[in-house]
Scaffold this active site. Sequence first.
Site, PDB file in Angstrom:
ATOM      1  N   ARG A  30       0.849  -1.192   0.000  1.00 48.59           N
ATOM      2  CA  ARG A  30       0.000   0.000   0.000  1.00 48.59           C
ATOM      3  C   ARG A  30       0.885   1.242   0.000  1.00 48.59           C
ATOM      4  O   ARG A  30       1.902   1.295   0.705  1.00 48.59           O
ATOM      5  CB  ARG A  30      -0.905   0.031   1.237  1.00 48.59           C
ATOM      6  CG  ARG A  30      -2.111  -0.890   1.180  1.00 48.59           C
ATOM      7  CD  ARG A  30      -3.117  -0.479   0.105  1.00 48.59           C
ATOM      8  NE  ARG A  30      -4.295  -1.320   0.088  1.00 48.59           N
ATOM      9  CZ  ARG A  30      -4.450  -2.409  -0.658  1.00 48.59           C
ATOM     10  NH1 ARG A  30      -3.475  -2.816  -1.455  1.00 48.59           N
ATOM     11  NH2 ARG A  30      -5.574  -3.103  -0.625  1.00 48.59           N
ATOM     12  N   GLU A  79      -2.742   7.474  -4.540  1.00 49.76           N
ATOM     13  CA  GLU A  79      -2.949   6.966  -5.907  1.00 49.76           C
ATOM     14  C   GLU A  79      -4.380   7.244  -6.388  1.00 49.76           C
ATOM     15  O   GLU A  79      -4.618   7.408  -7.581  1.00 49.76           O
ATOM     16  CB  GLU A  79      -2.619   5.469  -6.010  1.00 49.76           C
ATOM     17  CG  GLU A  79      -3.553   4.562  -5.239  1.00 49.76           C
ATOM     18  CD  GLU A  79      -3.091   3.108  -5.209  1.00 49.76           C
ATOM     19  OE1 GLU A  79      -1.878   2.860  -5.211  1.00 49.76           O
ATOM     20  OE2 GLU A  79      -3.961   2.222  -5.161  1.00 49.76           O
TER      21      GLU A  79
HETATM   22  P1  NAI Z   1      -1.349 -11.120   5.430  1.00 54.61           P
HETATM   23  O1  NAI Z   1      -2.327 -10.578   6.408  1.00 54.61           O
HETATM   24  O2  NAI Z   1      -1.382 -12.564   5.074  1.00 54.61           O
HETATM   25  O3  NAI Z   1       0.147 -10.797   5.948  1.00 54.61           O
HETATM   26  C1  NAI Z   1       0.549  -9.556   6.413  1.00 54.61           C
HETATM   27  C2  NAI Z   1       1.761  -9.784   7.306  1.00 54.61           C
HETATM   28  O4  NAI Z   1       2.292  -8.500   7.660  1.00 54.61           O
HETATM   29  C3  NAI Z   1       1.425 -10.511   8.609  1.00 54.61           C
HETATM   30  O5  NAI Z   1       2.316 -11.596   8.796  1.00 54.61           O
HETATM   31  C4  NAI Z   1       1.617  -9.440   9.686  1.00 54.61           C
HETATM   32  O6  NAI Z   1       2.075  -9.972  10.927  1.00 54.61           O
HETATM   33  C5  NAI Z   1       2.673  -8.575   9.028  1.00 54.61           C
HETATM   34  N1  NAI Z   1       2.767  -7.216   9.561  1.00 54.61           N
HETATM   35  C6  NAI Z   1       1.797  -6.442  10.102  1.00 54.61           C
HETATM   36  N2  NAI Z   1       2.314  -5.252  10.467  1.00 54.61           N
HETATM   37  C7  NAI Z   1       3.632  -5.289  10.150  1.00 54.61           C
HETATM   38  C8  NAI Z   1       4.714  -4.374  10.278  1.00 54.61           C
HETATM   39  N3  NAI Z   1       4.525  -3.164  10.826  1.00 54.61           N
HETATM   40  N4  NAI Z   1       5.932  -4.751   9.840  1.00 54.61           N
HETATM   41  C9  NAI Z   1       6.130  -5.963   9.292  1.00 54.61           C
HETATM   42  N5  NAI Z   1       5.156  -6.884   9.155  1.00 54.61           N
HETATM   43  C10 NAI Z   1       3.930  -6.542   9.568  1.00 54.61           C
HETATM   44  O7  NAI Z   1      -1.510 -10.188   4.137  1.00 54.61           O
HETATM   45  P2  NAI Z   1      -1.090 -10.547   2.639  1.00 54.61           P
HETATM   46  O8  NAI Z   1      -2.152 -11.351   1.988  1.00 54.61           O
HETATM   47  O9  NAI Z   1       0.296 -11.074   2.628  1.00 54.61           O
HETATM   48  O10 NAI Z   1      -1.139  -9.083   1.976  1.00 54.61           O
HETATM   49  C11 NAI Z   1      -0.273  -8.044   2.395  1.00 54.61           C
HETATM   50  C12 NAI Z   1      -0.778  -6.741   1.821  1.00 54.61           C
HETATM   51  O11 NAI Z   1      -0.609  -6.734   0.397  1.00 54.61           O
HETATM   52  C13 NAI Z   1      -2.306  -6.506   1.991  1.00 54.61           C
HETATM   53  O12 NAI Z   1      -2.607  -5.978   3.261  1.00 54.61           O
HETATM   54  C14 NAI Z   1      -2.624  -5.556   0.884  1.00 54.61           C
HETATM   55  O13 NAI Z   1      -2.559  -4.218   1.379  1.00 54.61           O
HETATM   56  C15 NAI Z   1      -1.509  -5.791  -0.141  1.00 54.61           C
HETATM   57  N6  NAI Z   1      -2.062  -6.306  -1.397  1.00 54.61           N
HETATM   58  C16 NAI Z   1      -1.788  -5.618  -2.557  1.00 54.61           C
HETATM   59  C17 NAI Z   1      -2.300  -6.049  -3.756  1.00 54.61           C
HETATM   60  C18 NAI Z   1      -2.019  -5.320  -5.049  1.00 54.61           C
HETATM   61  O14 NAI Z   1      -2.736  -5.537  -6.038  1.00 54.61           O
HETATM   62  N7  NAI Z   1      -0.997  -4.494  -5.120  1.00 54.61           N
HETATM   63  C19 NAI Z   1      -3.171  -7.236  -3.836  1.00 54.61           C
HETATM   64  C20 NAI Z   1      -3.339  -7.928  -2.563  1.00 54.61           C
HETATM   65  C21 NAI Z   1      -2.818  -7.453  -1.396  1.00 54.61           C
END
Ligand code: NAI
Length: 335
Positions: free
Chosen positions: A233, A262
């Site tokens: 993000r 964005e």
């Molecule tokens: P997820 O919920 O499976 O994993 C997120 C991880 O980040 C968790 O392990 C959590 O403990 C960790 N986390 C939380 N706060 C943190 C911090 N301050 N520092 C380091 N790690 C931290 O989420 P997933 O599925 O891996 O997705 C991650 C992000 O990717 C989503 O929240 C979304 O914003 C973004 N995304 C972007 C897309 C795009 O089209 N560009 C599509 C899908 C997701």
Amino acid sequence: MKIGFFELEQWEKDYLADKMSALGEVAMIDSILTAENLPTENDFEIISVFVNSIIDARVLDHLPNLKLVVTRSTGFDHIDLDLCKSRGVAVANVPSYGEDTVAEYTFALLLNLSRKVHLSFDRIRETGSFSLDGLRGFDLKGKTLGVIGTGRIGRNVIEIATGFNMNVIAYDPKPNAEYAAKMNYQYLELNDVLAQADIVTLHVPYTEASHHLIDAESFQRMKKGVYFLNTARGPLVDTMALVGALRSGQVAGAGLDVLEEEGVIKDELNVLTSGKLEGHDLKAVLADHLLVDMPNVIVTPHNAFNTWEALKRILDTSADNIKNFVAGSLSNLVN
Ligand code: NAI
């Protein structure tokens, strides 16, 4: 129940039509749902939106019967969760549809940067020249990848990195020790990951707490000549700080599928003519423009999720979230 889908393409309407037919009155609307784009109908009990819709007080005020918001995305920072909760509106997401999809895209950005594919392509298209001047890149093998956030997407990135024979280090406040042992990577403190990585990639959800997780100080901690990737993000990164770090050469290149503000940069004319500039960081919008113009930066339009396979998974889960709600059970709630 009256259901409204927003931000739909024609093929998505066709795909959903059968799945939704037994559930009541369903409106399928092309446009986004924001305070500036309110629908004429205001009696929806369920709405389904994508990330370009902004569900805030003005939208909720317009929809007094609303009971459920189904976002067709993993991230839900475009929805005011607390306000929804206080008004008894449930919010459901699609927790997993694109972990492989977004991880593959992360490497699409990285390989474009590491081998200057975008510059090579532009040169031949624009000048017809096959000169290699300025197009030398670097191998990924043996480089250290710093993965910030080892959730679903981060873990898939680690698997792909392993296939490239990269070394992986990672930071996550909730480390997954079992997976780290299996995949042979090490968890470090955030500052140590930033200091040791040749390439830093973000896979962290955006929340108030993670706003500008990567700021000027973070870029200073990184190795000179680091490459930086963000497919998570935009507001996780202080955009002006990134511009400064790229200008000074501290960051050698960046691959960005997401940008702070964005939403504004996508639709500047509309934002300007509607006069709704409050709440937007116009400095970040200017910084976005600077990034777009830099030759060592690849900006893509929040496209990482965008494959046929992923989109069908999104529609399937969103339809299930709605069906379950209508049948009296809740799935994939985030508030
Ligand atoms: P997820 O919920 O499976 O994993 C997120 C991880 O980040 C968790 O392990 C959590 O403990 C960790 N986390 C939380 N706060 C943190 C911090 N301050 N520092 C380091 N790690 C931290 O989420 P997933 O599925 O891996 O997705 C991650 C992000 O990717 C989503 O929240 C979304 O914003 C973004 N995304 C972007 C897309 C795009 O089209 N560009 C599509 C899908 C997701």
